[in-house]
Every structure is written in C-alpha cells, then in structure tokens.
Design an enzyme around this catalytic site. Structure first.
Site, mmCIF file in Angstrom:
data_model
loop_
_atom_site.group_PDB
_atom_site.id
_atom_site.type_symbol
_atom_site.label_atom_id
_atom_site.label_comp_id
_atom_site.label_asym_id
_atom_site.label_seq_id
_atom_site.Cartn_x
_atom_site.Cartn_y
_atom_site.Cartn_z
ATOM 1 N N CYS A 128 5.925 -4.478 3.905
ATOM 2 C CA CYS A 128 7.248 -4.201 3.343
ATOM 3 C C CYS A 128 8.159 -5.391 3.626
ATOM 4 C CB CYS A 128 7.814 -2.926 3.966
ATOM 5 S SG CYS A 128 9.523 -2.579 3.492
ATOM 6 N N CYS A 131 11.200 -4.065 6.271
ATOM 7 C CA CYS A 131 10.969 -3.692 7.673
ATOM 8 C C CYS A 131 9.696 -4.307 8.265
ATOM 9 C CB CYS A 131 10.938 -2.172 7.834
ATOM 10 S SG CYS A 131 9.469 -1.364 7.176
ATOM 11 N N CYS A 151 -4.230 -2.437 -2.687
ATOM 12 C CA CYS A 151 -4.912 -1.302 -2.067
ATOM 13 C C CYS A 151 -4.071 -0.872 -0.865
ATOM 14 C CB CYS A 151 -6.317 -1.744 -1.667
ATOM 15 S SG CYS A 151 -7.373 -0.408 -1.154
#
Length: 166
Positions: A128, A131, A151
C-alpha cells in the site's frame, strides 16, 4: 574426495545464507516513509492477528481461503490497514491461483519493491502506498490489456461495494 567436515560446513553456510535472506526486510521498504506510520503495538491493536502477519510481516494467506475470491459485485478493494482504495472490481479476474487477482491497480494506490525472500527467486512485492502494508506480488502472466497479475492476499484488503445510484 570431499572431506565430510567441508561438506557439512558448506551446507550449513548455504542454509545460513538462505535463512538470512529470508528473514531480512527489504532495504528499500525499510527506508521508505509512508503517510501513515504506527508503532508495532498500534498495528497489533488495530489489525487481526492474520492481518498483522500479512500486512506488517509480509505473510501469505492459505490459497483459496479468502472470501474476496467470490466477491463479484461492483466496488473497490481497499487496504485493510488504512482504507486506501487499491483496485477496482472492473480489473478483478479469476487467475485460478487461490488468491484475488487484478490486472491493474488504481492510480497512485500501490508501491513495489524487489523481493528476494523466496529462496533464489526475485519477485516484485506490492504494498500500500499510504501505509506500506504488504498486499502480495505482481507477475507478468496476467490478461490483457496489461499482461500483469496482481496476486493479492484477500486478508490485506476489504471490499467496499459501489453505492446504488440515487
């Protein structure tokens, strides 16, 4: 003839090197700063044990175990750590790998780093952007138009259904 001590020392050295590579954190990710940074205790308090293992310790869920595999509604798949929208349901496809797969992330949603933790194989880890939570890996065997297969660990995401039109 190879001396037994040399053979055992060589095998032990190779196993030690493999263990070191497996346990180490990617230097690029370790040095990267994210918009949302929390202490280990804060992440543990916020996440379930399985989410913590995957998002913060680069774990992997068992294939076929994610309820998101059967999620076919319109909506967005967001980070379970910070709620950042990551993937549109329009880019989800059945890769038959046992993990939710997508052929493209949303713009500016993810970051990638080189991952050498799987023996001698080099993979591209996906995290991400906001974060730094580990999401999964991207491979070059996906469908058109990108040819990519993101995936992802379903535990690392949550599904937000599209609101009905008013």
């Amino acid at each position: 003839m190879i001396d037994r001590r040399i053979l055992l020392a060589s095998v032990a050295s190779l196993l030690g090197l493999a263990a070191f590579r497996w346990l180490r954190v990617s230097p690029a990710k370790a040095a990267e700063k994210f918009e949302i940074e929390k202490t280990d205790a804060e992440w543990r308090a916020q996440l379930t044990p399985q989410q913590y293992d995957i998002l913060r310790k680069q774990g992997t869920e068992r294939p076929g175990s994610s309820p998101l595999l059967k999620e076919h509604r319109k909506g967005v798949f967001a980070c379970a750590g910070c709620d950042l929208p990551l993937f549109s349901s329009d880019t989800k496809f059945d890769s038959r790998t046992g993990w939710p797969s997508f052929w493209q992330p949303l713009d500016g949603a993810i970051g990638t780093t080189e991952d050498r933790s799987f023996f001698l194989m080099t993979r591209t880890e996906v995290h991400c952007r906001r974060c730094g939570g580990h999401l999964g890996h991207v491979f070059n065997d996906g469908p058109r138009p990108t040819g990519l297969r993101y995936c992802m660990n379903g535990v690392a995401m949550k599904f937000v259904p599209e609101s009905p039109a008013s």
